[in-house]
Design a protein around this motif. Structure first.
Motif, mmCIF file in Angstrom:
data_model
loop_
_atom_site.group_PDB
_atom_site.id
_atom_site.type_symbol
_atom_site.label_atom_id
_atom_site.label_comp_id
_atom_site.label_asym_id
_atom_site.label_seq_id
_atom_site.Cartn_x
_atom_site.Cartn_y
_atom_site.Cartn_z
ATOM 1 N N CYS A 116 1.677 -6.657 -4.234
ATOM 2 C CA CYS A 116 2.284 -7.496 -5.271
ATOM 3 C C CYS A 116 3.784 -7.236 -5.307
ATOM 4 O O CYS A 116 4.309 -6.412 -4.560
ATOM 5 N N ARG B 32 5.586 -5.747 -7.468
ATOM 6 C CA ARG B 32 5.959 -4.374 -7.845
ATOM 7 C C ARG B 32 5.713 -3.382 -6.707
ATOM 8 O O ARG B 32 6.289 -2.303 -6.700
ATOM 9 N N CYS B 33 4.851 -3.719 -5.749
ATOM 10 C CA CYS B 33 4.719 -2.880 -4.549
ATOM 11 C C CYS B 33 6.013 -2.921 -3.739
ATOM 12 O O CYS B 33 6.354 -1.966 -3.048
ATOM 13 N N CYS C 267 0.695 1.539 -7.348
ATOM 14 C CA CYS C 267 1.433 0.466 -8.024
ATOM 15 C C CYS C 267 0.925 0.306 -9.460
ATOM 16 O O CYS C 267 -0.288 0.185 -9.679
ATOM 17 N N CYS D 147 -0.831 -3.544 -9.515
ATOM 18 C CA CYS D 147 -2.013 -3.928 -8.745
ATOM 19 C C CYS D 147 -2.772 -2.714 -8.184
ATOM 20 O O CYS D 147 -3.802 -2.885 -7.529
HETATM 21 ZN ZN LIG Z 1 1.429 -3.865 -6.557
#
Ligand SMILES: [Zn+2]
Length: 257
Positions: free
Chosen positions: A178, A180-181, A251, A254
């Motif tokens: 995602c 944020r990864c 993360c 996710c």
């Molecule tokens: Zn993520």
């Protein structure tokens, strides 16, 4: 894939309007019918949102929602090709949907005159098939990504600055990373906006058009997904690069699935 004859539900005008899609064996009548039966939510009617919305409306995405709480400003017209000079001062979401209606009157076009926040995004996103983020700030991009993770919606997300742009597709519900990864935390240095850093207008056109292409590929299941890769483009060196992005098991959005 084999070619499919246009469905009987198509009018003669539909067959003409979408003939260059229908001619492609990978799309055909069946693929075009699918696009007409699909909904896309576009976050931001700005430099990226403009080509995204125009190409998706031209492609016959049956229902398009546009989220934007801003009004058109004169300084937008250098890159936001949805708008005309006479639109200055008007709500962007309203002006955008009017422009798209003029392009393709058969579509359902939904202006959402609000700021995308963690409080309203889940409800919004839930009623669309896929999401395209062309917003201009990190807080919105994080909020959109988090809501897409929760609602299990594929997200195509683009960003531009100065002479560069980047693009990726996020679908953690299908095993991919995602947003944020990719960016666990935004730094103030990264967070400069077009207003402070400047942007070559045509760069938004390139990245926005690539974003629209990836949305269509996801909807039609064409080719290789950009999930798990990040594409970057540098206009000054005319160089595309891509790097692999794997899901971060820690993360906060996710991870631990
Ligand atoms: Zn993520």
């Amino acid at each position: 894939m084999t070619d499919h004859p246009p469905a009987l539900a198509f009018s003669q005008d539909d067959i003409l309007r979408y003939s260059r899609h229908i001619l492609l064996p990978e799309i055909g009548g069946t693929g075009q019918e699918k696009l007409l039966d699909t909904s896309v939510l576009i976050i931001g009617a700005g430099g990226l949102g403009s080509p995204i919305a125009l190409y998706l409306a031209a492609a016959g995405i049956g229902r398009i929602g546009i989220v934007d709480h801003d009004h058109v400003e004169l300084s937008n017209l250098q890159r936001q090709i949805l708008f005309e000079t006479r639109d200055v001062g008007r709500p962007k979401a309203t002006a955008a949907t009017e422009r798209l209606h003029a392009l393709n009157p058969a579509l359902t076009l939904e202006p959402h005159l609000l700021k995308a926040t963690p409080d309203n995004l889940d409800t919004l996103i839930r009623s669309y098939d896929i999401v395209c983020d062309g917003s201009d700030n990190f807080s919105t991009r994080y909020a959109v990504s988090d809501a897409c993770v929760r609602q299990k919606r594929t997200l195509v997300s683009g960003a531009v600055q100065r002479f560069e742009g980047q693009l990726s597709t996020f679908r953690p519900h299908r095993g991919g990373p995602c947003y944020r990864c990719l960016f666990p935390d935004a730094t103030p240095e990264d967070a400069a906006s077009c207003a402070t850093a400047g942007i070559l207008g045509a760069v938004t056109g390139v990245i926005g058009t690539l974003a629209a292409t990836e949305i269509l590929k996801e909807l039609l299941d064409l080719g290789e997904s950009l999930s798990g890769r990040v594409l970057t483009w540098d206009a000054l060196s005319t160089a595309f690069r891509s790097f692999t992005l794997t899901p971060d098991p820690t993360c906060p959005s996710c991870g631990h699935r």
